[in-house]
Design an enzyme around this catalytic site. Structure first.
Site, mmCIF file in Angstrom:
data_model
loop_
_atom_site.group_PDB
_atom_site.id
_atom_site.type_symbol
_atom_site.label_atom_id
_atom_site.label_comp_id
_atom_site.label_asym_id
_atom_site.label_seq_id
_atom_site.Cartn_x
_atom_site.Cartn_y
_atom_site.Cartn_z
ATOM 1 N N SER A 149 23.825 38.871 45.458
ATOM 2 C CA SER A 149 24.142 40.200 44.926
ATOM 3 C C SER A 149 22.915 40.743 44.171
ATOM 4 C CB SER A 149 25.386 40.083 44.047
ATOM 5 O OG SER A 149 25.906 41.335 43.725
ATOM 6 N N HIS A 191 26.690 43.319 49.337
ATOM 7 C CA HIS A 191 28.112 43.723 49.473
ATOM 8 C C HIS A 191 28.183 44.820 50.534
ATOM 9 C CE1 HIS A 191 29.129 41.714 45.642
ATOM 10 N NE2 HIS A 191 28.022 42.233 45.182
ATOM 11 N N GLU A 218 29.095 40.310 52.425
ATOM 12 C CA GLU A 218 29.506 39.289 51.462
ATOM 13 C C GLU A 218 29.618 37.931 52.139
ATOM 14 O OE1 GLU A 218 32.950 40.878 49.485
ATOM 15 O OE2 GLU A 218 31.740 42.382 48.456
#
Lengths: 295, 295
Positions: A149, A191, A218
């Protein structure tokens, strides 16, 4: 630019605040057989020079809840057999110039940057001795840098740090600043499939098509060697946006806030085992995989 | 295939249940200066053969709250000067073969299909006399068919009716069936940028690259003439996915539920005034627009 001796592993994240903060996470981690990034975390251990004996530092700087996020990674690495794991939380620039932290980084075989806000990573680490040592180890040692992330987004020279998905193709809506500079000529979003961020990446690419847009889904990542070969790991998708063949765009003509038109972006969708070569822009697509494959 | 004499206007929708159901919608419609589709609804009136005097039927079949959705369109058309507007709600197949409804369609200059569930449109209308008459009027009269959200998705030969955004590139996740067949060789998705649906469209295109994927952003549409020229209207973006240059994909090899890899999709991002020619696959990109432009 030299060829790094280290390995970079960038991962698309899973939930907002980092990683194992799943809603249904069972405190008995053996019961979470499908839990996030188990396959990818295993791969990080396998890539680390001393395998399960590697010294792993979980860097929680991106997160505002560092102990919560970090301890979940420590627990997960422990579960996977790596016992020499600690959390390293720098949340002030002065700490990033402090000998204690530098020594810990110097002794690490692998670092794992958690999720959170990538702007914290560049604001707190950018231009510090910690940052310098990170780059030095990446280029000259058999060192693994993993990031999920925010930790993935910050890896490249330019870093997307904000921009709504729905407005992402209005000129100026996507906010970009300088990242940690581990890898060049790419820009990374995370994401990706889940949050509908393709517009963000399109805008980042159209404003400089030399830069390859990388959208990580993800529980999906890229294992990057020599800043050239990028192998997909994990259960989801990696979307690459190649702007080199753009024929026309109005981005230089329209005012801020206006929609952008772009003709002829080339997009690739990659999944587990596929490999993209950054230097030659070629794809080796893996034949017939199953989601149950070990990765 | 003959060349239709009518005009098809497909719009990406705005909110779930159709159109003017904005949270901040003011009952005094004059106060909603920026309200959804005002520009596009104006364009629908301008394209209609008798302009403001055109007979417009708002077809609410897709919606489960037809009166609520339909009356908002009637009010909006009235506000824009079109007074000869009614709601037509068919929600049984027998009604779609009923003379009363057929006569109303026969007398209409323009129909507007609201949002809702596109599967209701094809299930209730597909293969009925109403469907036949709709096609006949589209091909042989100066007739306007507009559709937003579900009403747009149902326009093509093949229609996406379900498929989560996040899982959209797992084989089989995107559900496709036969649409109303007004236009060939395209497949249409709506709420496109806002709901992160690019994966849905990628999957629809890779399984038959002859079909151009059209992703309509909210408050954004295409005015289609002769089923060839497609002009962008509205405030957002249209994303086109051209699969003709795909080099490789694993879709035929992987089992259902596995991630799909695709090499070399060509993607265009278009905004207001841009025109795409379906027959020649060429783009006329409009230079320097402002969001304040009249459209």
């Amino acid at each position: 630019m030299n060829i790094p001796k280290g390995t970079l592993i960038i991962i698309g994240g899973a939930v907002d605040k980092g990683s194992f903060t799943e809603q249904n996470f069972d405190p008995d981690v053996e019961k979470n057989l499908n839990f996030f990034e188990k396959g990818i975390l295993n791969r990080i251990i396998r890539e680390s020079c001393k395998k399960q004996d590697s010294r792993i530092e979980v860097i929680t700087t991106a997160s505002k809840i560092p102990k919560k996020v970090g301890s979940e990674y420590v627990r997960a690495f422990n579960y996977l057999g790596a016992k020499n794991v600690d959390m390293l939380n720098i949340d002030k620039r002065e700490q990033a110039n402090d000998d204690e932290y530098l020594e810990r980084l110097a002794n690490a075989d692998t670092v794992m940057f958690t999720g959170g806000d990538q702007l914290r990573l560049t604001t707190f680490l950018g231009g510090t001795k910690f940052h310098d040592l990170l780059l030095q180890k990446y280029y000259h040692e058999n060192f693994v840098i993993a990031g999920t992330s925010a930790g993935a987004a910050a890896a490249s020279d330019s870093m997307i740090y904000q921009g709504s998905s729905s407005e992402a193709l209005l000129k100026g809506e996507v906010k970009i600043t300088s990242g940690l500079g581990l890898i060049q000529d790419v820009i990374i979003d995370t994401h990706f499939v889940q949050r509908g961020r393709i517009g963000r990446l399109f805008q980042a690419v159209v404003s400089n098509p030399k830069v390859l847009g990388i959208g990580l889904g993800e529980d999906t990542g890229l294992v990057i060697k020599e800043n050239k070969s990028m192998e997909v790991v994990g259960s989801g998708l990696v979307i690459l946006v190649d702007g080199r063949f753009i024929k026309h765009t109005n981005i230089t003509q329209v005012p801020l806030g206006s929609p952008i038109s772009i003709e002829n972006l080339v997009v690739h969708v990659l999944s587990i085992h596929d490999v993209y070569h950054l230097d030659t822009h070629t794809i080796i697509m893996h034949e017939h995989v199953s989601v149950d494959d070990e990765y």
